[in-house]
Design a protein around this motif. Structure first.
Motif, PDB file in Angstrom:
ATOM      1  N   ARG A 272       8.816   5.667  -2.295  1.00 21.12           N
ATOM      2  CA  ARG A 272       9.381   4.371  -1.896  1.00 21.12           C
ATOM      3  C   ARG A 272       8.310   3.497  -1.253  1.00 21.12           C
ATOM      4  O   ARG A 272       8.243   2.291  -1.487  1.00 21.12           O
ATOM      5  N   VAL A 273       7.443   4.118  -0.448  1.00 20.38           N
ATOM      6  CA  VAL A 273       6.372   3.342   0.198  1.00 20.38           C
ATOM      7  C   VAL A 273       5.406   2.819  -0.862  1.00 20.38           C
ATOM      8  O   VAL A 273       4.929   1.687  -0.798  1.00 20.38           O
ATOM      9  N   ARG A 274       5.139   3.646  -1.889  1.00 12.91           N
ATOM     10  CA  ARG A 274       4.249   3.204  -2.984  1.00 12.91           C
ATOM     11  C   ARG A 274       4.862   2.051  -3.779  1.00 12.91           C
ATOM     12  O   ARG A 274       4.141   1.245  -4.363  1.00 12.91           O
ATOM     13  N   GLU A 275       6.221   2.028  -3.824  1.00 13.96           N
ATOM     14  CA  GLU A 275       6.879   0.912  -4.532  1.00 13.96           C
ATOM     15  C   GLU A 275       6.802  -0.375  -3.718  1.00 13.96           C
ATOM     16  O   GLU A 275       6.802  -1.462  -4.267  1.00 13.96           O
ATOM     17  N   LEU A 276       6.756  -0.230  -2.399  1.00 18.52           N
ATOM     18  CA  LEU A 276       6.807  -1.416  -1.543  1.00 18.52           C
ATOM     19  C   LEU A 276       5.433  -2.000  -1.209  1.00 18.52           C
ATOM     20  O   LEU A 276       5.318  -3.169  -0.889  1.00 18.52           O
ATOM     21  N   PHE A 277       4.382  -1.139  -1.266  1.00 14.38           N
ATOM     22  CA  PHE A 277       3.053  -1.606  -0.856  1.00 14.38           C
ATOM     23  C   PHE A 277       1.986  -1.210  -1.866  1.00 14.38           C
ATOM     24  O   PHE A 277       2.125  -0.203  -2.563  1.00 14.38           O
ATOM     25  N   SER A 278       0.916  -2.012  -1.902  1.00 10.98           N
ATOM     26  CA  SER A 278      -0.235  -1.644  -2.747  1.00 10.98           C
ATOM     27  C   SER A 278      -1.467  -1.636  -1.848  1.00 10.98           C
ATOM     28  O   SER A 278      -1.496  -2.304  -0.819  1.00 10.98           O
ATOM     29  N   ILE A 279      -2.469  -0.842  -2.251  1.00  7.16           N
ATOM     30  CA  ILE A 279      -3.729  -0.829  -1.487  1.00  7.16           C
ATOM     31  C   ILE A 279      -4.879  -1.030  -2.463  1.00  7.16           C
ATOM     32  O   ILE A 279      -4.877  -0.473  -3.565  1.00  7.16           O
ATOM     33  N   ASP A 280      -5.830  -1.863  -2.073  1.00  7.70           N
ATOM     34  CA  ASP A 280      -7.005  -2.095  -2.920  1.00  7.70           C
ATOM     35  C   ASP A 280      -7.999  -0.969  -2.639  1.00  7.70           C
ATOM     36  O   ASP A 280      -8.449  -0.815  -1.513  1.00  7.70           O
ATOM     37  N   PRO A 281      -8.338  -0.157  -3.675  1.00 12.04           N
ATOM     38  CA  PRO A 281      -9.205   1.009  -3.431  1.00 12.04           C
ATOM     39  C   PRO A 281     -10.575   0.639  -2.867  1.00 12.04           C
ATOM     40  O   PRO A 281     -11.155   1.407  -2.111  1.00 12.04           O
ATOM     41  N   LYS A 282     -11.068  -0.557  -3.211  1.00  9.70           N
ATOM     42  CA  LYS A 282     -12.412  -0.925  -2.770  1.00  9.70           C
ATOM     43  C   LYS A 282     -12.434  -1.571  -1.384  1.00  9.70           C
ATOM     44  O   LYS A 282     -13.347  -1.334  -0.604  1.00  9.70           O
ATOM     45  N   THR A 283     -11.431  -2.424  -1.106  1.00 13.31           N
ATOM     46  CA  THR A 283     -11.482  -3.187   0.152  1.00 13.31           C
ATOM     47  C   THR A 283     -10.578  -2.647   1.242  1.00 13.31           C
ATOM     48  O   THR A 283     -10.763  -2.973   2.411  1.00 13.31           O
ATOM     49  N   GLY A 284      -9.565  -1.844   0.890  1.00  9.59           N
ATOM     50  CA  GLY A 284      -8.641  -1.347   1.903  1.00  9.59           C
ATOM     51  C   GLY A 284      -7.572  -2.358   2.283  1.00  9.59           C
ATOM     52  O   GLY A 284      -6.888  -2.201   3.286  1.00  9.59           O
ATOM     53  N   LEU A 285      -7.424  -3.395   1.473  1.00 15.78           N
ATOM     54  CA  LEU A 285      -6.421  -4.435   1.762  1.00 15.78           C
ATOM     55  C   LEU A 285      -5.047  -3.965   1.279  1.00 15.78           C
ATOM     56  O   LEU A 285      -4.873  -3.632   0.107  1.00 15.78           O
ATOM     57  N   ILE A 286      -4.075  -3.927   2.209  1.00 19.16           N
ATOM     58  CA  ILE A 286      -2.700  -3.535   1.848  1.00 19.16           C
ATOM     59  C   ILE A 286      -1.857  -4.793   1.723  1.00 19.16           C
ATOM     60  O   ILE A 286      -1.906  -5.672   2.597  1.00 19.16           O
ATOM     61  N   ARG A 287      -1.094  -4.877   0.614  1.00 21.53           N
ATOM     62  CA  ARG A 287      -0.229  -6.034   0.389  1.00 21.53           C
ATOM     63  C   ARG A 287       1.196  -5.588   0.108  1.00 21.53           C
ATOM     64  O   ARG A 287       1.434  -4.451  -0.296  1.00 21.53           O
ATOM     65  N   VAL A 288       2.121  -6.539   0.288  1.00 21.77           N
ATOM     66  CA  VAL A 288       3.527  -6.278  -0.038  1.00 21.77           C
ATOM     67  C   VAL A 288       3.694  -6.330  -1.557  1.00 21.77           C
ATOM     68  O   VAL A 288       3.220  -7.255  -2.220  1.00 21.77           O
ATOM     69  N   LYS A 289       4.356  -5.291  -2.105  1.00 17.22           N
ATOM     70  CA  LYS A 289       4.504  -5.188  -3.556  1.00 17.22           C
ATOM     71  C   LYS A 289       5.978  -5.193  -3.958  1.00 17.22           C
ATOM     72  O   LYS A 289       6.317  -5.479  -5.101  1.00 17.22           O
ATOM     73  N   GLY A 290       6.859  -4.814  -3.024  1.00 17.83           N
ATOM     74  CA  GLY A 290       8.295  -4.769  -3.336  1.00 17.83           C
ATOM     75  C   GLY A 290       9.078  -5.511  -2.272  1.00 17.83           C
ATOM     76  O   GLY A 290       8.521  -6.067  -1.336  1.00 17.83           O
ATOM     77  N   ASN A 291      10.408  -5.501  -2.423  1.00 15.51           N
ATOM     78  CA  ASN A 291      11.249  -6.245  -1.488  1.00 15.51           C
ATOM     79  C   ASN A 291      11.515  -5.428  -0.231  1.00 15.51           C
ATOM     80  O   ASN A 291      12.131  -4.376  -0.274  1.00 15.51           O
ATOM     81  N   LEU A 292      11.011  -5.941   0.894  1.00 19.46           N
ATOM     82  CA  LEU A 292      11.179  -5.243   2.170  1.00 19.46           C
ATOM     83  C   LEU A 292      12.528  -5.609   2.761  1.00 19.46           C
ATOM     84  O   LEU A 292      12.789  -6.771   3.061  1.00 19.46           O
ATOM     85  N   ASP A 293      13.393  -4.607   2.910  1.00 17.47           N
ATOM     86  CA  ASP A 293      14.748  -4.850   3.394  1.00 17.47           C
ATOM     87  C   ASP A 293      14.927  -4.130   4.716  1.00 17.47           C
ATOM     88  O   ASP A 293      14.914  -2.900   4.776  1.00 17.47           O
ATOM     89  N   TYR A 294      15.114  -4.911   5.763  1.00 14.95           N
ATOM     90  CA  TYR A 294      15.281  -4.334   7.099  1.00 14.95           C
ATOM     91  C   TYR A 294      16.480  -3.397   7.131  1.00 14.95           C
ATOM     92  O   TYR A 294      16.461  -2.358   7.797  1.00 14.95           O
ATOM     93  N   GLU A 295      17.527  -3.790   6.373  1.00 14.32           N
ATOM     94  CA  GLU A 295      18.751  -2.984   6.416  1.00 14.32           C
ATOM     95  C   GLU A 295      18.561  -1.638   5.726  1.00 14.32           C
ATOM     96  O   GLU A 295      19.201  -0.663   6.061  1.00 14.32           O
ATOM     97  N   GLU A 296      17.640  -1.600   4.745  1.00  6.67           N
ATOM     98  CA  GLU A 296      17.364  -0.315   4.068  1.00  6.67           C
ATOM     99  C   GLU A 296      16.528   0.572   4.984  1.00  6.67           C
ATOM    100  O   GLU A 296      16.795   1.749   5.156  1.00  6.67           O
ATOM    101  N   ASN A 297      15.482  -0.017   5.571  1.00  3.69           N
ATOM    102  CA  ASN A 297      14.609   0.763   6.440  1.00  3.69           C
ATOM    103  C   ASN A 297      13.787  -0.214   7.282  1.00  3.69           C
ATOM    104  O   ASN A 297      12.985  -0.970   6.755  1.00  3.69           O
ATOM    105  N   GLY A 298      14.016  -0.186   8.582  1.00  2.00           N
ATOM    106  CA  GLY A 298      13.363  -1.179   9.444  1.00  2.00           C
ATOM    107  C   GLY A 298      11.973  -0.787   9.890  1.00  2.00           C
ATOM    108  O   GLY A 298      11.229  -1.581  10.457  1.00  2.00           O
TER     109      GLY A 298
END
Length: 453
Positions: A272-298
Motif C-alpha cells: 500500500r505504501v508503494r502504491e501511495l509513494f514513489s522514490i527516485d533511486p538517484k536523488t532520494g526524492l519521495i513524491r505522492v503517487k496515490g490518493n492519500l486518505d486520512y480516513e483510510e490511514n492517518g
C-alpha cells in the motif's frame, strides 16, 4: 723483467707525472747506476714503449723515463662499473730491461647519484595492509666503491604512514622499497608527497632526490549515512499527485561507484505504501503517487534504504513518517429507524418518540463534529427557525448520546390542522467550510377515534 705499480687519481690535467720509470727500475738490484745519464744513447732515447693499453691516455718520455698523462682520465667512461680500473704498459728501458707497468686509476667522488626522473607516480589502495612493500626506482652513481651509491633516505609525510627498507642485491647494489607502516585512509587524505634521497659514500657525500607522489586509491570502506535516522512530515490528505514529500540525502565518503548512492524502499515496505509513494533511486526524492486518505490511514511509515554501487555494500536505513492532516472531505451521513412506521395518532402526548436518528462523519476533529436539527422544529444544536409551508413542525430532536438522537413530538397534534408532515433532519459538521446533509421522512397523523363532538 721488472714489475712496476703506480696509481693516479682520475680527472687530473694532461701532463700529470705518474712515476719515474728510470729511477724506479734502477731501485731494483743488479742494474748498474752508471748506465743512466751519459753516453750518446739518450739521443735515440733510452725508453721505448713496446705495448700500451691506452696510448691516448698515457705515455713515457723516451729520454727521461717519466710516465705521464696525455689527457684528463675519466675513470667512469674508461672502466664503467669495475671496482678496479687499471692500465698497462710494457717499456724497454736502456736496451736491456723490460718493465711491466700497471697504473691504477683511482676513483674520486666526481659523480652524484642520479634518478632517471624527478617524479615517481604511485597508486596505492587504501586497503593495502601495513607491511605491504612497493619497490621504488633505484638511483645510479657511476663512481666505484665508497664513492658509489651508499644508501637511501625517505623524508616522509608526518603521519608515519610510510617507511623505507633498503635492500642489497648479491652484487652489493642497493635498492629501496616503500613499506606501508600504518593503514591508509583515502577519506582522510587522498594524496601523500614523499621525498626519496640517494646518498653516495664520498666525503662529503653527494646526493640526489626524487619526489614520490602517492595517490591513495579508494576502497569501498564507507557506507552511506542519512542526515537523520527518522523524519516526520505532515501532508494534507488528498495532496495532489507528484507533491514532494521529502528530499532524502545520504552521503558516502567514498569516490566513484563506491560513493554513488542508490535509494529504494526497504524490502519489507507494504504494497500500500508503494502504491501511495514513489522514490527516485538517484536523488532520494519521495513524491505522492496515490490518493492519500486520512480516513483510510492517518499515519504512514516509509522505510528507505540507501546503498552504494561498490562491491559488498552495506545499506543504511531511515524511516519517514507521514502524518496526514484531515481535510473536511466527508459529509455527515444520516440514518434513521422509524419507530412509528410512518403513522402517529393525533392523541400522542408531547415527548412521544417517532424515530431514532444516527449521524456519522468519517472526518475527525472539528471536521467530524456534528450538529443536528429538524427543519422547522426545535432541538439541540441548531434550534428551530425554519418553518415549512405549514409553519414550524411539532417535532424536536433530543440528543441521547454522541450522535444518537430521537425525534420526539414537542406539542399536542391536531390532524385537522395538518394531517401529514415531511420531517427533514439536517446534520452539519464543524469544518471550514462546513458540509451539510439532509434526510427526510414522511409521517401521517391518524384521527383519534374518540373525538367528542
Amino acid at each position: 723483467l721488472k714489475n712496476l705499480n703506480y696509481s693516479v687519481p682520475e680527472e687530473q690535467g694532461a701532463g700529470t707525472v705518474i712515476g719515474n720509470i728510470g729511477r724506479d727500475a734502477r731501485l731494483q738490484p743488479g742494474l748498474p747506476p752508471a748506465e743512466r745519464g751519459g753516453g750518446g744513447r739518450s739521443k735515440s732515447g733510452s725508453y721505448r714503449v713496446l705495448e700500451n693499453s691506452a696510448p691516448h691516455l698515457l705515455d713515457v718520455d723516451a729520454d727521461s723515463g717519466l710516465l705521464y698523462t696525455k689527457q684528463r682520465i675519466d675513470r667512469e667512461s674508461l672502466c664503467r662499473h669495475n671496482a678496479k680500473c687499471q692500465l698497462s704498459l710494457e717499456v724497454f728501458a736502456n736496451d736491456k730491461e723490460i718493465c711491466m707497468i700497471k697504473v691504477e686509476i683511482q676513483d674520486i667522488n666526481d659523480n652524484a647519484p642520479s634518478f632517471s626522473s624527478d617524479q615517481i607516480e604511485m597508486d596505492i589502495s587504501e586497503n593495502a595492509a601495513p607491511g605491504t612493500r612497493f619497490p621504488l626506482t633505484s638511483a645510479h652513481d657511476p663512481d666505484a666503491g665508497e664513492n658509489g651509491l651508499r644508501t637511501y633516505l625517505l623524508t616522509r609525510d608526518d603521519h608515519g604512514l610510510f617507511g623505507l627498507d633498503v635492500k642489497s642485491r648479491g652484487d652489493g647494489t642497493k635498492f629501496p622499497e616503500l613499506v606501508i607502516q600504518k593503514a591508509l585512509d583515502r577519506e582522510q587524505q587522498n594524496h601523500h608527497t614523499l621525498v626519496l634521497t640517494a646518498l653516495d659514500g664520498g666525503e662529503p657525500p653527494r646526493s640526489a632526490t626524487v619526489q614520490i607522489n602517492v595517490k591513495v586509491i579508494d576502497s569501498n570502506d564507507n557506507s552511506p549515512v542519512f542526515e537523520a535516522p527518522s523524519y516526520l512530515v505532515e501532508l494534507p490528505e488528498n495532496a495532489p499527485l507528484g507533491t514532494v514529500v521529502i528530499d532524502l540525502n545520504a552521503t558516502d565518503a567514498d569516490e566513484g561507484p563506491n560513493g554513488e548512492v542508490l535509494y529504494s524502499f526497504s524490502s519489507y515496505v507494504p504494497d500500500r505504501v508503494r502504491e501511495l509513494f514513489s522514490i527516485d533511486p538517484k536523488t532520494g526524492l519521495i513524491r505522492v503517487k496515490g490518493n492519500l486518505d486520512y480516513e483510510e490511514n492517518g499515519m504512514l511509515e516509509i522505510d528507505v534504504q540507501a546503498r552504494d554501487l561498490g562491491p559488498n555494500p552495506i545499506p543504511a536505513h531511515c524511516k519517514v513518517t507521514v502524518k496526514l492532516i484531515d481535510r473536511n472531505d466527508n459529509a455527515p451521513s444520516i440514518g434513521f429507524v422509524s419507530v412509528r412506521q410512518g403513522a402517529l395518532s393525533e392523541a400522542a402526548p408531547p415527548g412521544t418518540v417517532i424515530a431514532l436518528v444516527r449521524v456519522t462523519d468519517r472526518d475527525s476533529g472539528k471536521n467530524g463534529q456534528l450538529q443536528c436539527r429538524v427543519l422547522g422544529g426545535g432541538g439541540t444544536g441548531g434550534g428551530g427557525g425554519l418553518g415549512g409551508p405549514g409553519g414550524s413542525v411539532p417535532f424536536k430532536l433530543e440528543e441521547n448520546y454522541d450522535n444518537f438522537y430521537t425525534v420526539v413530538t414537542d406539542r399536542p397534534l391536531d390532524r385537522e390542522t395538518q394531517d401529514e408532515y415531511n420531517v427533514t433532519i439536517v446534520a452539519r459538521d464543524g469544518g471550514s467550510p462546513p458540509l451539510n446533509s439532509t434526510k427526510s421522512f414522511a409521517i401521517k397523523i391518524l384521527d383519534h377515534h374518540h373525538h367528542h363532538h
